[in-house]
Design a protein around this motif. Structure first.
Motif, PDB file in Angstrom:
ATOM      1  N   GLU A 191      44.310  52.687 -40.675  1.00 33.83           N
ATOM      2  CA  GLU A 191      45.643  52.181 -40.348  1.00 33.83           C
ATOM      3  C   GLU A 191      46.539  52.185 -41.583  1.00 33.83           C
ATOM      4  N   ASP A 192      45.971  51.878 -42.740  1.00 32.90           N
ATOM      5  CA  ASP A 192      46.740  51.932 -43.989  1.00 32.90           C
ATOM      6  C   ASP A 192      47.231  53.354 -44.253  1.00 32.90           C
ATOM      7  N   ARG A 231      37.325  57.915 -39.035  1.00 32.24           N
ATOM      8  CA  ARG A 231      36.601  56.703 -39.431  1.00 32.24           C
ATOM      9  C   ARG A 231      35.161  57.017 -39.826  1.00 32.24           C
ATOM     10  N   SER A 242      33.451  56.196 -43.480  1.00 33.58           N
ATOM     11  CA  SER A 242      32.344  55.236 -43.490  1.00 33.58           C
ATOM     12  C   SER A 242      31.074  55.778 -44.139  1.00 33.58           C
ATOM     13  N   LYS A 275      44.171  54.644 -51.951  1.00 30.71           N
ATOM     14  CA  LYS A 275      43.894  54.478 -50.522  1.00 30.71           C
ATOM     15  C   LYS A 275      43.561  55.804 -49.851  1.00 30.71           C
ATOM     16  N   GLN A 309      35.979  50.927 -40.715  1.00 29.25           N
ATOM     17  CA  GLN A 309      37.019  51.649 -41.466  1.00 29.25           C
ATOM     18  C   GLN A 309      38.346  51.735 -40.705  1.00 29.25           C
ATOM     19  N   GLN A 310      38.523  50.871 -39.730  1.00 28.65           N
ATOM     20  CA  GLN A 310      39.767  50.877 -38.962  1.00 28.65           C
ATOM     21  C   GLN A 310      40.962  50.504 -39.844  1.00 28.65           C
ATOM     22  N   GLN A 311      40.775  49.528 -40.720  1.00 33.51           N
ATOM     23  CA  GLN A 311      41.875  49.071 -41.567  1.00 33.51           C
ATOM     24  C   GLN A 311      42.311  50.158 -42.541  1.00 33.51           C
ATOM     25  N   GLN A 312      41.349  50.848 -43.144  1.00 35.52           N
ATOM     26  CA  GLN A 312      41.702  51.903 -44.084  1.00 35.52           C
ATOM     27  C   GLN A 312      42.459  53.026 -43.381  1.00 35.52           C
ATOM     28  N   LYS A 363      50.138  54.147 -41.957  1.00 32.97           N
ATOM     29  CA  LYS A 363      51.371  53.476 -42.381  1.00 32.97           C
ATOM     30  C   LYS A 363      52.001  54.216 -43.553  1.00 32.97           C
ATOM     31  N   GLY A 397      35.656  49.456 -34.946  1.00 34.59           N
ATOM     32  CA  GLY A 397      36.323  48.747 -36.043  1.00 34.59           C
ATOM     33  C   GLY A 397      35.930  49.179 -37.431  1.00 34.59           C
TER      34      GLY A 397
END
Length: 250
Positions: free
Chosen positions: A202-203, A165, A169, A109, A197-200, A206, A195
Motif C-alpha cells: 500500500e505504501d 506480496r 515476503s 520503501k 506485506q500488505q502495508q508495504q 501511495k 495481510g
C-alpha cells in the motif's frame, strides 16, 4: 559615475539596482496578492506552488502532478501553454515537478535489485506483459541498480497483488522477483497468508499515486522518464555517454 570628495560614486548603477529591486518587490507583492485572491475564491484548494506563468496576466499553479492556471479575474482553468517555437511549456513544468518528486522518493520503501552505477526507478505490475519485457531487458544488465515499486492493476490482473506480496515476503526477494516475472508462478497457487506485506504494498501504491503513475511500466532512467516498454529508449538512456571502444592500431 560621479566623483564626490575624492570618492567614486556609481550613481547610475545604484539607481538601476534600486529600480530593479523595487520592481522585484512589486512583482512579489502582486504574486502574493493574487495567491491570496485565489485562496479566497477557492478556500478548499490545496496547492504546492503559485507563480507567474509564461503568459502575462496568468498565474501558474502546481498541485501534485497537476499544472493549472489562475486569472486575476477569478477564473481557474486547466490547459496547456505552447510557445511560438512549438514547445509545450505546461508539459515541461509538469515534467519538472515530477522529476523533483522522483528525486525525493523514499527509496528505502522500494525493492532494490542490483548494485550497478546507474539508477533505475520502476513502477511495475508482476502480471503486466510489458513490465516483464522491461525486466527481461534490465535483468541482463549488470550496470544498473533498480528500485522497484509494485503497482498491481487489479482489474485486469487479479493475481498481481498476491504475487507482489509474495515477492516482498520472501527471504530471497531477488529470486522471488525473477521467478514471478519469468512466469514460473503463473496459474499456480501462491502460498501467502492474508495481510502479509500488505502495508508495504500500500505504501508503494501511495508513492506511485503521489507522482501520477496510472499505468505500468513507468520508469525513470537516471532521472529521465520512460513511459511503457520502450526498450530502445531505455537502452539509449543507459548507454548515454558511454564511450565507444576504438580498435587499437598495431
Amino acid at each position: 559615475m560621479k566623483i564626490i570628495n575624492g570618492r567614486t560614486m556609481m550613481v547610475g548603477g545604484l539607481m538601476l539596482l534600486l529600480v530593479a529591486v523595487a520592481g522585484f518587490s512589486m512583482a512579489n507583492d502582486d504574486v502574493k496578492t493574487e495567491k491570496e485572491n485565489l485562496m479566497k475564491s477557492f478556500p478548499n484548494l490545496k496547492i504546492d506552488s503559485f507563480r507567474e506563468s509564461p503568459l502575462k496576466g496568468l498565474y501558474e499553479i502546481t498541485a501534485g502532478e497537476q499544472v493549472f492556471y489562475f486569472s486575476p479575474e477569478g477564473y481557474l482553468f486547466f490547459g496547456e501553454i505552447w510557445s511560438k517555437a512549438g514547445k509545450n511549456l505546461t508539459a515541461e513544468i509538469r515534467e519538472k515537478v515530477v522529476a523533483e518528486r522522483i528525486n525525493g522518493l523514499p527509496l528505502d520503501k522500494a525493492l532494490k535489485i542490483g548494485n550497478g552505477p546507474k539508477k533505475v526507478i520502476e513502477f511495475t505490475d508482476p502480471d503486466c506483459p510489458y513490465c516483464r519485457k522491461v525486466d527481461d531487458f534490465l535483468a541482463k544488465r549488470a550496470d544498473v541498480t533498480r528500485y522497484i515499486y509494485f503497482v498491481p492493476l487489479r482489474r485486469i490482473h487479479p493475481d498481481a497483488e498476491k504475487k507482489a506480496r509474495y515477492i516482498l515476503s520472501q527471504p530471497d526477494r531477488d529470486k522471488a522477483f525473477h521467478d514471478v516475472f519469468a512466469g514460473q508462478l503463473d496459474g499456480k497457487p501462491i502460498a501467502i497468508a492474508d495481510g502479509v506485506q500488505q502495508q508495504q504494498l500500500e505504501d508503494m501504491e501511495k508513492i506511485a499515486a503521489g507522482i501520477g503513475v496510472r499505468g505500468t511500466p513507468a520508469l525513470w532512467i537516471e532521472g529521465a522518464h520512460v513511459n511503457g516498454a520502450d526498450i530502445q529508449r531505455i537502452s539509449g538512456l543507459l548507454d548515454k555517454g558511454k564511450e565507444v571502444s576504438k580498435p587499437q592500431s598495431h
